[in-house]
Design a protein around this motif. Sequence first.
Motif, PDB file in Angstrom:
ATOM      1  N   TYR A  32       9.353  66.637  -5.317  1.00 15.53           N
ATOM      2  CA  TYR A  32       8.784  65.763  -6.340  1.00 15.53           C
ATOM      3  C   TYR A  32       9.369  66.130  -7.702  1.00 15.53           C
ATOM      4  O   TYR A  32       8.693  66.647  -8.574  1.00 15.53           O
ATOM      5  CB  TYR A  32       7.258  65.876  -6.349  1.00 15.53           C
TER       6      TYR A  32
ATOM      7  N   GLY B 215      10.891  63.955  -9.792  1.00 16.26           N
ATOM      8  CA  GLY B 215      11.004  62.787 -10.666  1.00 16.26           C
ATOM      9  C   GLY B 215      12.132  61.847 -10.284  1.00 16.26           C
ATOM     10  O   GLY B 215      12.267  60.774 -10.859  1.00 16.26           O
TER      11      GLY B 215
ATOM     12  N   LYS C 260       1.271  65.452  -2.802  1.00 15.72           N
ATOM     13  CA  LYS C 260       1.893  64.460  -3.666  1.00 15.72           C
ATOM     14  C   LYS C 260       1.222  64.499  -5.038  1.00 15.72           C
ATOM     15  O   LYS C 260      -0.001  64.394  -5.145  1.00 15.72           O
ATOM     16  CB  LYS C 260       1.738  63.065  -3.046  1.00 15.72           C
ATOM     17  N   PRO C 261       2.004  64.648  -6.095  1.00 17.08           N
ATOM     18  CA  PRO C 261       1.414  64.574  -7.436  1.00 17.08           C
ATOM     19  C   PRO C 261       0.876  63.171  -7.703  1.00 17.08           C
ATOM     20  O   PRO C 261       1.407  62.189  -7.188  1.00 17.08           O
ATOM     21  CB  PRO C 261       2.597  64.872  -8.363  1.00 17.08           C
ATOM     22  N   ASN C 262      -0.161  63.085  -8.504  1.00 10.07           N
ATOM     23  CA  ASN C 262      -0.748  61.781  -8.836  1.00 10.07           C
ATOM     24  C   ASN C 262       0.250  60.861  -9.519  1.00 10.07           C
ATOM     25  O   ASN C 262       0.151  59.640  -9.395  1.00 10.07           O
ATOM     26  CB  ASN C 262      -1.978  61.960  -9.733  1.00 10.07           C
ATOM     27  N   SER C 263       1.223  61.426 -10.203  1.00  7.63           N
ATOM     28  CA  SER C 263       2.196  60.625 -10.937  1.00  7.63           C
ATOM     29  C   SER C 263       3.302  60.060 -10.039  1.00  7.63           C
ATOM     30  O   SER C 263       4.134  59.293 -10.498  1.00  7.63           O
ATOM     31  CB  SER C 263       2.848  61.479 -12.033  1.00  7.63           C
ATOM     32  N   TYR C 264       3.302  60.403  -8.786  1.00  6.61           N
ATOM     33  CA  TYR C 264       4.365  59.991  -7.864  1.00  6.61           C
ATOM     34  C   TYR C 264       3.810  58.951  -6.902  1.00  6.61           C
ATOM     35  O   TYR C 264       2.748  59.144  -6.325  1.00  6.61           O
ATOM     36  CB  TYR C 264       4.866  61.212  -7.100  1.00  6.61           C
ATOM     37  N   ASP C 265       4.530  57.837  -6.699  1.00 11.39           N
ATOM     38  CA  ASP C 265       4.001  56.757  -5.868  1.00 11.39           C
ATOM     39  C   ASP C 265       4.380  56.867  -4.395  1.00 11.39           C
ATOM     40  O   ASP C 265       3.877  56.112  -3.574  1.00 11.39           O
ATOM     41  CB  ASP C 265       4.428  55.385  -6.417  1.00 11.39           C
TER      42      ASP C 265
END
Length: 117
Positions: free
Chosen positions: A11, A13, A52-57
Amino acid sequence: MVLFILSSRPYDGSDNMYGALRLIKKLVEMKEEVKVFCIADAVDLVRGAAKKPNSYDIDLQAMIKEVLDLGVEIKACGTSLKRSGDYKNEPYLNEDIRGSLDLLGNWTLNAKQVLTY
């Protein structure tokens, strides 16, 4: 056999790991033998504690589990388990995933193609 060597953070970016996993699934769909070796920070991809980070879809952990369910052999560097990733020393999804550089060397020599991500 096509060998994927994954070394990037899952993850980070970018869509690097997402693209690799999509291609792996496509090659399996095309009846190609695929093997995956995770090394360095990519070992987080096969750790149960990684989320999974919250910022990743995209949920890359769900994708790697789909790849495992397709029968793809996935191994991860035993040394990287202790040294690399955000989840150092956290166990892999299962004990069968732990691999070695000897195995990676063998796979590399026997692969018709090696792709690195």
